[in-house]
Design a protein around this motif. Structure first.
Motif, PDB file in Angstrom:
ATOM      1  N   HIS A 102     -26.984   9.930   2.398  1.00 27.54           N
ATOM      2  CA  HIS A 102     -28.075   9.607   3.319  1.00 27.54           C
ATOM      3  C   HIS A 102     -28.364  10.768   4.255  1.00 27.54           C
ATOM      4  O   HIS A 102     -29.496  10.908   4.763  1.00 27.54           O
ATOM      5  CB  HIS A 102     -27.736   8.355   4.146  1.00 27.54           C
ATOM      6  N   THR A 103     -27.349  11.574   4.545  1.00 31.54           N
ATOM      7  CA  THR A 103     -27.519  12.670   5.501  1.00 31.54           C
ATOM      8  C   THR A 103     -27.608  14.036   4.829  1.00 31.54           C
ATOM      9  O   THR A 103     -27.648  15.052   5.536  1.00 31.54           O
ATOM     10  CB  THR A 103     -26.332  12.688   6.485  1.00 31.54           C
ATOM     11  N   THR A 117     -27.377   0.683  -0.765  1.00 37.87           N
ATOM     12  CA  THR A 117     -26.468   0.344   0.352  1.00 37.87           C
ATOM     13  C   THR A 117     -26.917   1.090   1.613  1.00 37.87           C
ATOM     14  O   THR A 117     -26.331   2.108   1.987  1.00 37.87           O
ATOM     15  CB  THR A 117     -25.018   0.720  -0.005  1.00 37.87           C
ATOM     16  N   PRO A 118     -27.959   0.580   2.285  1.00 34.38           N
ATOM     17  CA  PRO A 118     -28.496   1.326   3.447  1.00 34.38           C
ATOM     18  C   PRO A 118     -27.489   1.517   4.565  1.00 34.38           C
ATOM     19  O   PRO A 118     -27.493   2.535   5.248  1.00 34.38           O
ATOM     20  CB  PRO A 118     -29.677   0.454   3.903  1.00 34.38           C
ATOM     21  N   GLY A 119     -26.605   0.570   4.776  1.00 36.26           N
ATOM     22  CA  GLY A 119     -25.702   0.674   5.907  1.00 36.26           C
ATOM     23  C   GLY A 119     -24.351   1.258   5.593  1.00 36.26           C
ATOM     24  O   GLY A 119     -23.492   1.313   6.480  1.00 36.26           O
ATOM     25  N   THR A 120     -24.109   1.648   4.390  1.00 35.84           N
ATOM     26  CA  THR A 120     -22.797   2.165   4.001  1.00 35.84           C
ATOM     27  C   THR A 120     -22.940   3.580   3.451  1.00 35.84           C
ATOM     28  O   THR A 120     -23.875   3.862   2.697  1.00 35.84           O
ATOM     29  CB  THR A 120     -22.153   1.260   2.940  1.00 35.84           C
ATOM     30  N   ALA A 121     -21.993   4.432   3.822  1.00 36.67           N
ATOM     31  CA  ALA A 121     -22.029   5.815   3.315  1.00 36.67           C
ATOM     32  C   ALA A 121     -21.714   5.830   1.824  1.00 36.67           C
ATOM     33  O   ALA A 121     -20.820   5.124   1.342  1.00 36.67           O
ATOM     34  CB  ALA A 121     -21.025   6.673   4.072  1.00 36.67           C
ATOM     35  N   VAL A 122     -22.470   6.634   1.087  1.00 34.63           N
ATOM     36  CA  VAL A 122     -22.282   6.790  -0.362  1.00 34.63           C
ATOM     37  C   VAL A 122     -21.976   8.260  -0.632  1.00 34.63           C
ATOM     38  O   VAL A 122     -22.786   9.144  -0.307  1.00 34.63           O
ATOM     39  CB  VAL A 122     -23.516   6.354  -1.159  1.00 34.63           C
TER      40      VAL A 122
END
Length: 568
Positions: A102-103, A117-122
């Motif tokens: 995401h980052t 999984t928008p709220g979890t780091a992948v």
């Protein structure tokens, strides 16, 4: 801590073993790679995985297989070298770890992995797949990374080992595919060569002289042109005549043979033209001749050079008018016959000597096909010998076969009787052989029991000198033409002339006739050697005594000038 490391090492070892075993099950890399990814995802708690490979030009990376992606997402697996995380890994050949996609600005989210999984780091791990010292693709996986606290060193190590095994599998698959493609190209080339080559049924001939004969046969067969077959006795003139008839539009009609040398002039006239009832004593009814019997088909006249001068005139009229009268008759009979003639005589010399009519010579010599003697197409001898032996086995219910030494003996013989003599030799040897495997010692010539030397007059005017033996493929494969290369006979190998056997020592002046040098041989010496060998029946010891040199000097002299010793 120690137990944890041992457990991790055992798990990695199991993973490498399972991946290697899976990749070795098939050359279908898309299938085996997918099965390997399935195992890795379950063993290491990875979420999704895919493999992309470079195309032939290395300009694009396209998806090969994936696990955890929908069909639509797999279709979007396409990257340019240097594009995004995957493209960077391919271009740099260096592993990459993204703790949170995401980052990461380089992450393209082309398959929508970050949206699930928008709220979890992948986290995303990618490693290059290398084969033959170059990068050919990328193996990438992603997994959940809650709190971004997971250490991925072990995962990267396992991923690198898996990518290495995949690279080897790709290299093997591409090598096999290249070999298969080359084999397919060779098969296509051979099929094309077979279509363009001119083969004749029931005729063995792979040598260049016979291929030339086959080409001429295929070219002349469709027309009704008169054909003159020329060649030594036993070269297969009747077989070629039948082949011309079989390839012609007349193949459904009669093929009639007449041996002109076997009949007297009166019998030959009655045989060819027929006779009326009462035309001579014993003519109790009308009889059709061979010309009438061959109407619409082909008439083969063998030994045409042996007919008398008076009959030559009668034959010329028939060839010109395409009609004749029966013996004792006066009614013209018209026929549509294609003529094929054969002779082993020198017709040009006979025309010069007044023994053969020039006008008949020009009438029959429209298309002339020269059949090579067997000694000039030695490459065909092993296959022909095997053909005759196979026929002997079928007719006699036996399983005899040649060994390589036997085929070398057959390939080295001079064969003055050509194919007919070869067939006779094979049948005689197969009949008298004591074992199933026919060796070189089974042939009569190995025990001075061959009559060829007596029957063949090697000093006759039209004798042909043998040429150097070529390398003839010889192998011990029952029922199949030989293919393994054979050793060249010692008589065809050049050795330096020894000091005690200088060329001047070969024969004294006046002891042997001088001839013009041929084939670039030194004038005089080569012909003295051939003259001496012919005078002595090709026995080296006798020829050496005739030339007053030692047998050792004689052997060196024969090798020096490349003279093949005829074997009988």
């Amino acid at each position: 801590m120690v137990n944890t490391q041992a457990t991790q090492a055992r798990r990695e070892l199991d993973a490498v073993y399972e991946v290697g075993k899976t990749l070795a099950t098939s050359l279908d890399v898309a299938k085996t790679f997918r099965e390997a990814l399935n195992y890795l995802l379950h063993a290491f708690d990875w979420r999704r995985a895919f493999v992309v490979l470079a195309d032939a030009s290395n300009s694009r990376l396209l998806g090969l297989c994936a696990v955890g992606l929908s069909p639509d997402e797999q279709l979007r697996l396409a990257f340019m070298p240097g594009e995004g995380v995957v493209g960077r890994v391919f271009a740099s050949s260096v592993q990459a770890l993204v703790p949170d996609v995401h980052t990461e600005p380089l992450f393209l989210n082309r398959t929508g992995g970050a949206d699930q999984t928008p709220g979890t780091a992948v986290a995303m791990l990618a490693t290059p797949i290398r084969a033959d010292r170059r990068t050919v693709g990328v193996l990438a996986v992603d997994c959940l990374n809650p709190g971004e606290s997971r250490v991925f060193a072990d995962d990267l190590r396992v991923l690198k080992m898996a990518a290495t095994l995949m690279g080897q599998a790709l290299l093997l698959q591409r090598s096999v595919s290249a070999g298969h493609a080359a084999m397919q190209d060779e098969v296509r080339r051979m099929h094309k060569a077979l279509k363009t080559s001119h083969q004749i049924e029931h005729v063995v001939g792979v040598s260049a002289p016979m291929q030339e004969v086959f080409m001429q046969v295929h070219q002349v067969a469709p027309s009704r042109t008169t054909v003159l077959l020329r060649g030594e006795s036993g070269t297969g003139k009747e077989v070629i005549a039948r082949a011309i008839h079989g390839l012609s539009p007349r193949k459904g009609e009669a093929f009639v043979c007449v041996n002109c040398a076997a009949l007297t002039e009166s019998l030959l006239e009655s045989e060819l033209f027929g006779h009326e009832k009462g035309s001579f004593t014993g003519a109790q009814s009308q009889r059709k001749g061979r010309f009438e019997l061959a109407h619409g088909g082909t008439l083969f006249l063998d030994e045409i050079g042996d007919i008398s001068a008076s009959f030559q005139a009668k034959l010329l009229r028939v060839l010109q008018e395409r009609q004749f009268e029966r013996v004792g008759g006066s009614t013209p009979v018209k026929v549509d016959v294609r003529l094929i003639l054969a002779t082993n005589r020198n017709l040009e010399r006979m025309v010069q000597a007044g023994e053969f009519r020039a006008d008949l010579y020009y009438r029959i010599n429209v298309v002339s096909i020269q059949l090579p003697p067997l000694r000039e197409r030695r490459e065909d001898i092993p296959a022909m010998a095997q053909h005759f032996l196979d026929r002997f086995n079928r007719e006699n219910g036996s399983t005899r076969r040649f060994n390589p030494a036997a085929l070398r003996v057959l390939s080295s013989c001079y064969w003055p009787g050509n194919v007919r003599e070869l067939e006779n030799c094979v049948e005689r040897t197969a009949t008298m052989a004591q074992d199933e495997v026919i060796s070189d010692l089974a042939f009569p010539c190995q025990g001075n029991r061959c009559l060829t030397q007596v029957l063949h007059h090697i000093d006759r005017e039209d004798a042909v000198r043998p040429g150097r033996l070529a390398s003839i493929p010889i192998t011990e494969v029952p029922g199949a033409p030989p293919r393994a290369p054979a050793e060249e006979p010692a008589t065809a190998q050049a050795e330096p002339w020894p000091p005690d056997a200088a060329p001047a020592a070969v024969g004294a002046a006046g002891e042997a006739p001088e001839h013009d040098a041929s084939d670039g041989k030194p004038e005089g010496e080569h012909d003295r050697l051939v003259w001496a060998m012919e005078r002595c029946g090709w026995v080296q010891a006798k020829a050496a005594r005739l030339l007053k040199i030692s047998p050792r000097q004689m052997g060196y002299a024969l090798r020096k000038y490349g003279i093949e010793v005829r074997k009988f």
